[in-house]
Design a protein around this motif. Structure first.
Motif, mmCIF file in Angstrom:
data_model
loop_
_atom_site.group_PDB
_atom_site.id
_atom_site.type_symbol
_atom_site.label_atom_id
_atom_site.label_comp_id
_atom_site.label_asym_id
_atom_site.label_seq_id
_atom_site.Cartn_x
_atom_site.Cartn_y
_atom_site.Cartn_z
ATOM 1 N N GLY A 32 0.819 -1.193 0.000
ATOM 2 C CA GLY A 32 0.000 0.000 0.000
ATOM 3 C C GLY A 32 0.855 1.245 0.000
ATOM 4 O O GLY A 32 2.080 1.192 0.084
ATOM 5 N N GLU A 33 0.216 2.422 -0.060
ATOM 6 C CA GLU A 33 0.926 3.689 -0.068
ATOM 7 C C GLU A 33 1.260 4.109 1.365
ATOM 8 O O GLU A 33 0.592 3.733 2.318
ATOM 9 C CB GLU A 33 0.058 4.767 -0.732
ATOM 10 N N ALA A 34 2.284 4.942 1.478
ATOM 11 C CA ALA A 34 2.736 5.371 2.803
ATOM 12 C C ALA A 34 1.641 6.111 3.561
ATOM 13 O O ALA A 34 1.563 6.049 4.768
ATOM 14 C CB ALA A 34 3.971 6.263 2.670
ATOM 15 N N GLY A 35 0.789 6.828 2.864
ATOM 16 C CA GLY A 35 -0.245 7.612 3.527
ATOM 17 C C GLY A 35 -1.574 6.910 3.625
ATOM 18 O O GLY A 35 -2.575 7.527 3.982
ATOM 19 N N SER A 36 -1.666 5.634 3.278
ATOM 20 C CA SER A 36 -2.938 4.916 3.278
ATOM 21 C C SER A 36 -3.393 4.633 4.703
ATOM 22 O O SER A 36 -2.610 4.620 5.634
ATOM 23 C CB SER A 36 -2.806 3.596 2.509
ATOM 24 N N PHE A 37 -4.716 4.371 4.856
ATOM 25 C CA PHE A 37 -5.311 4.119 6.176
ATOM 26 C C PHE A 37 -5.876 2.703 6.209
ATOM 27 O O PHE A 37 -6.241 2.123 5.176
ATOM 28 C CB PHE A 37 -6.425 5.131 6.472
ATOM 29 N N SER A 38 -6.004 2.154 7.419
ATOM 30 C CA SER A 38 -6.574 0.826 7.570
ATOM 31 C C SER A 38 -8.089 0.912 7.498
ATOM 32 O O SER A 38 -8.669 1.987 7.427
ATOM 33 C CB SER A 38 -6.136 0.223 8.922
ATOM 34 N N ALA A 39 -8.760 -0.257 7.568
ATOM 35 C CA ALA A 39 -10.211 -0.315 7.402
ATOM 36 C C ALA A 39 -10.954 0.454 8.482
ATOM 37 O O ALA A 39 -12.042 0.961 8.269
ATOM 38 C CB ALA A 39 -10.674 -1.786 7.389
ATOM 39 N N ASP A 40 -10.370 0.550 9.698
ATOM 40 C CA ASP A 40 -11.058 1.266 10.778
ATOM 41 C C ASP A 40 -10.732 2.751 10.784
ATOM 42 O O ASP A 40 -11.090 3.468 11.702
ATOM 43 C CB ASP A 40 -10.722 0.637 12.139
ATOM 44 N N GLY A 41 -10.036 3.235 9.749
ATOM 45 C CA GLY A 41 -9.798 4.666 9.615
ATOM 46 C C GLY A 41 -8.538 5.162 10.293
ATOM 47 O O GLY A 41 -8.234 6.346 10.259
ATOM 48 N N ARG A 42 -7.791 4.273 10.973
ATOM 49 C CA ARG A 42 -6.580 4.711 11.657
ATOM 50 C C ARG A 42 -5.367 4.512 10.748
ATOM 51 O O ARG A 42 -5.298 3.554 9.988
ATOM 52 C CB ARG A 42 -6.378 3.921 12.951
ATOM 53 N N GLN A 43 -4.409 5.423 10.879
ATOM 54 C CA GLN A 43 -3.196 5.298 10.086
ATOM 55 C C GLN A 43 -2.295 4.258 10.752
ATOM 56 O O GLN A 43 -2.022 4.343 11.943
ATOM 57 C CB GLN A 43 -2.463 6.633 10.013
ATOM 58 N N PRO A 44 -1.865 3.248 10.021
ATOM 59 C CA PRO A 44 -1.037 2.208 10.609
ATOM 60 C C PRO A 44 0.335 2.739 11.002
ATOM 61 O O PRO A 44 0.821 3.707 10.435
ATOM 62 C CB PRO A 44 -0.936 1.160 9.502
ATOM 63 N N LYS A 45 0.940 2.071 12.004
ATOM 64 C CA LYS A 45 2.288 2.437 12.423
ATOM 65 C C LYS A 45 3.289 1.529 11.736
ATOM 66 O O LYS A 45 3.247 0.319 11.912
ATOM 67 C CB LYS A 45 2.405 2.314 13.946
ATOM 68 N N PHE A 46 4.181 2.121 10.942
ATOM 69 C CA PHE A 46 5.173 1.359 10.221
ATOM 70 C C PHE A 46 6.505 1.425 10.943
ATOM 71 O O PHE A 46 6.890 2.465 11.483
ATOM 72 C CB PHE A 46 5.342 1.911 8.792
ATOM 73 N N ALA A 47 7.217 0.303 10.954
ATOM 74 C CA ALA A 47 8.546 0.269 11.557
ATOM 75 C C ALA A 47 9.578 0.897 10.638
ATOM 76 O O ALA A 47 10.586 1.438 11.106
ATOM 77 C CB ALA A 47 8.940 -1.172 11.879
ATOM 78 N N ALA A 48 9.353 0.825 9.330
ATOM 79 C CA ALA A 48 10.295 1.399 8.355
ATOM 80 C C ALA A 48 9.604 1.463 6.997
ATOM 81 O O ALA A 48 8.498 0.916 6.809
ATOM 82 C CB ALA A 48 11.556 0.546 8.276
ATOM 83 N N PHE A 49 10.242 2.148 6.042
ATOM 84 C CA PHE A 49 9.731 2.235 4.674
ATOM 85 C C PHE A 49 10.800 1.746 3.711
ATOM 86 O O PHE A 49 11.994 1.981 3.909
ATOM 87 C CB PHE A 49 9.367 3.690 4.329
ATOM 88 N N LEU A 50 10.346 1.049 2.690
ATOM 89 C CA LEU A 50 11.232 0.599 1.610
ATOM 90 C C LEU A 50 10.685 1.125 0.296
ATOM 91 O O LEU A 50 9.477 1.150 0.080
ATOM 92 C CB LEU A 50 11.291 -0.938 1.554
ATOM 93 N N THR A 51 11.580 1.561 -0.558
ATOM 94 C CA THR A 51 11.166 2.017 -1.889
ATOM 95 C C THR A 51 11.417 0.906 -2.894
ATOM 96 O O THR A 51 12.368 0.139 -2.781
ATOM 97 C CB THR A 51 11.964 3.271 -2.303
ATOM 98 N N LYS A 52 10.522 0.816 -3.855
ATOM 99 C CA LYS A 52 10.661 -0.189 -4.909
ATOM 100 C C LYS A 52 11.471 0.396 -6.061
ATOM 101 O O LYS A 52 11.339 1.603 -6.365
ATOM 102 C CB LYS A 52 9.280 -0.614 -5.405
ATOM 103 N N PRO A 53 12.252 -0.400 -6.718
ATOM 104 C CA PRO A 53 12.564 -1.807 -6.416
ATOM 105 C C PRO A 53 13.446 -1.916 -5.178
ATOM 106 O O PRO A 53 14.299 -1.076 -4.943
ATOM 107 C CB PRO A 53 13.304 -2.259 -7.662
ATOM 108 N N VAL A 54 13.179 -2.969 -4.377
ATOM 109 C CA VAL A 54 13.900 -3.161 -3.125
ATOM 110 C C VAL A 54 15.267 -3.772 -3.395
ATOM 111 O O VAL A 54 15.386 -4.791 -4.059
ATOM 112 C CB VAL A 54 13.106 -4.088 -2.174
ATOM 113 N N LYS A 55 16.286 -3.127 -2.826
ATOM 114 C CA LYS A 55 17.635 -3.676 -2.922
ATOM 115 C C LYS A 55 17.894 -4.574 -1.721
ATOM 116 O O LYS A 55 17.524 -4.250 -0.590
ATOM 117 C CB LYS A 55 18.662 -2.541 -2.950
ATOM 118 N N ALA A 56 18.552 -5.700 -1.964
ATOM 119 C CA ALA A 56 18.800 -6.675 -0.905
ATOM 120 C C ALA A 56 19.591 -6.071 0.256
ATOM 121 O O ALA A 56 19.308 -6.321 1.432
ATOM 122 C CB ALA A 56 19.535 -7.891 -1.478
#
Length: 322
Positions: free
Chosen positions: A1-25
């Motif tokens: 999903g997108e970094a700014g997307s929300f879950s079904a209950d309307g709350r913004q999820p807490k992410f531990a980190a972000f990765l950009t595609k394509p992901v480097k090993a």
């Protein structure tokens, strides 16, 4: 999903980190190491916070002569070890008969009393102690039992025990119980306590958190606090006399009211043990059966003298105590 997307209950999820595609090993490996390292540190920190807190100086700051009554060898060693880490040395008794023999040899400030013991159990030993030793001369008796039912606690208090801790022993629970104990008879060679030591003794009788709350409510007005203490010292003997008269007349309702008022006053100053005894007396008055009321009243009277002395020290040295 997108970094700014929300879950079904309307709350913004807490992410531990972000990765950009394509992901480097290599980037993925670095991110995972960072995440797991952070979680490990949090876990370690949580474990450190929740470790039992041992104060090795407690035995010096709050000296007590302790008798440990326990027939189980494993529990004996564990209890002794915990006490040693708190700066205490305890004498041992394996049953109630040995407890009585030890008390005839020397005075103790507290007995950590196992309830289930051979030959003479903790309840019977407590009854004998209450019969043969005056309230001011006998040690505080703290029940130790794995039984957590209310009726078990009630049986301990009915036998004359003063406090209760559950097994397996929790360090913070044991520390609290020991802090509620006071020296029964000063050793002949003991020096007069310093001002600082007196203050520490007062704090073991009066709950410090309650005193701090009282000070905050009084706006740091020491004169006002002294007035409150004076009122407490004036009213308490009157309420105790009223309770004694009610017991003599078998007047359960008057006993209940007097005990209730005294309990409330004690709680204001953090006199927790006296408040607990008043709560017991109030319950007796409420039940209408005054059996045991006279004994509890005697214990309240003795505890009041300790509370009174502690409050006098606090008022005399507000800069040190409050």
């Amino acid at each position: 999903g997108e970094a700014g997307s929300f879950s079904a209950d309307g709350r913004q999820p807490k992410f531990a980190a972000f990765l950009t595609k394509p992901v480097k090993a290599s980037h993925l490996c670095d991110v995972l190491q960072t995440i797991f390292s952070s979680r490990e540190k949090l876990t370690q920190r949580f474990e450190e916070i929740n470790k039992p807190q041992f104060d090795a100086q407690m035995g010096q700051v709050h000296p007590l002569r302790i008798l440990l009554a326990e027939d189980n060898a494993t529990n004996q060693k564990l209890s002794q070890r915990v006490l040693e880490r708190l700066g205490y040395r305890a004498d041992m008794a394996a049953n109630g008969l040995e407890v009585l023999q030890a008390m005839r040899r020397q005075p103790y400030d507290v007995i950590l009393m196992d309830v289930q013991m051979p030959e003479m159990d903790g309840l019977e030993a407590t009854r004998v102690i209450c019969q043969k030793w005056a309230q001011t001369q006998r040690p505080r008796i703290v029940a130790m039992t794995a039984s957590a039912m209310k009726e078990d606690r009630d049986a301990c208090f009915a036998a004359g025990m003063d406090d209760y801790i559950s097994k397996p022993i929790r360090v913070e629970e044991l520390v609290s119980a020991l802090n509620r104990c006071v020296t029964v008879t000063a050793a002949p060679e003991a020096k007069q306590p310093s001002v600082h030591a007196e203050g520490l003794t007062a704090i073991t009788i009066l709950d410090q958190a309650a005193l701090e709350m009282l000070r905050e409510m009084a706006g740091d007005d020491e004169a006002f606090i002294a007035e409150l203490v004076a009122i407490f010292m004036k009213d308490s003997p009157q309420l105790m006399a009223e309770a004694a008269g009610a017991i003599a007349r078998s007047d359960a309702e008057t006993l209940r009211r007097a005990a209730h008022t005294l309990k409330s006053n004690c709680a204001s100053f953090g006199a927790q043990e006296m408040a607990r005894l008043c709560r017991e007396l109030e319950a007796i008055g409420k039940s209408g059966d005054l059996n045991g009321a006279e004994d509890i009243h005697a214990r309240i009277t003795a505890e009041y003298e300790r509370v009174k002395a502690a409050l006098e020290r606090l008022v005399a040295r507000p800069q040190d105590q409050f």
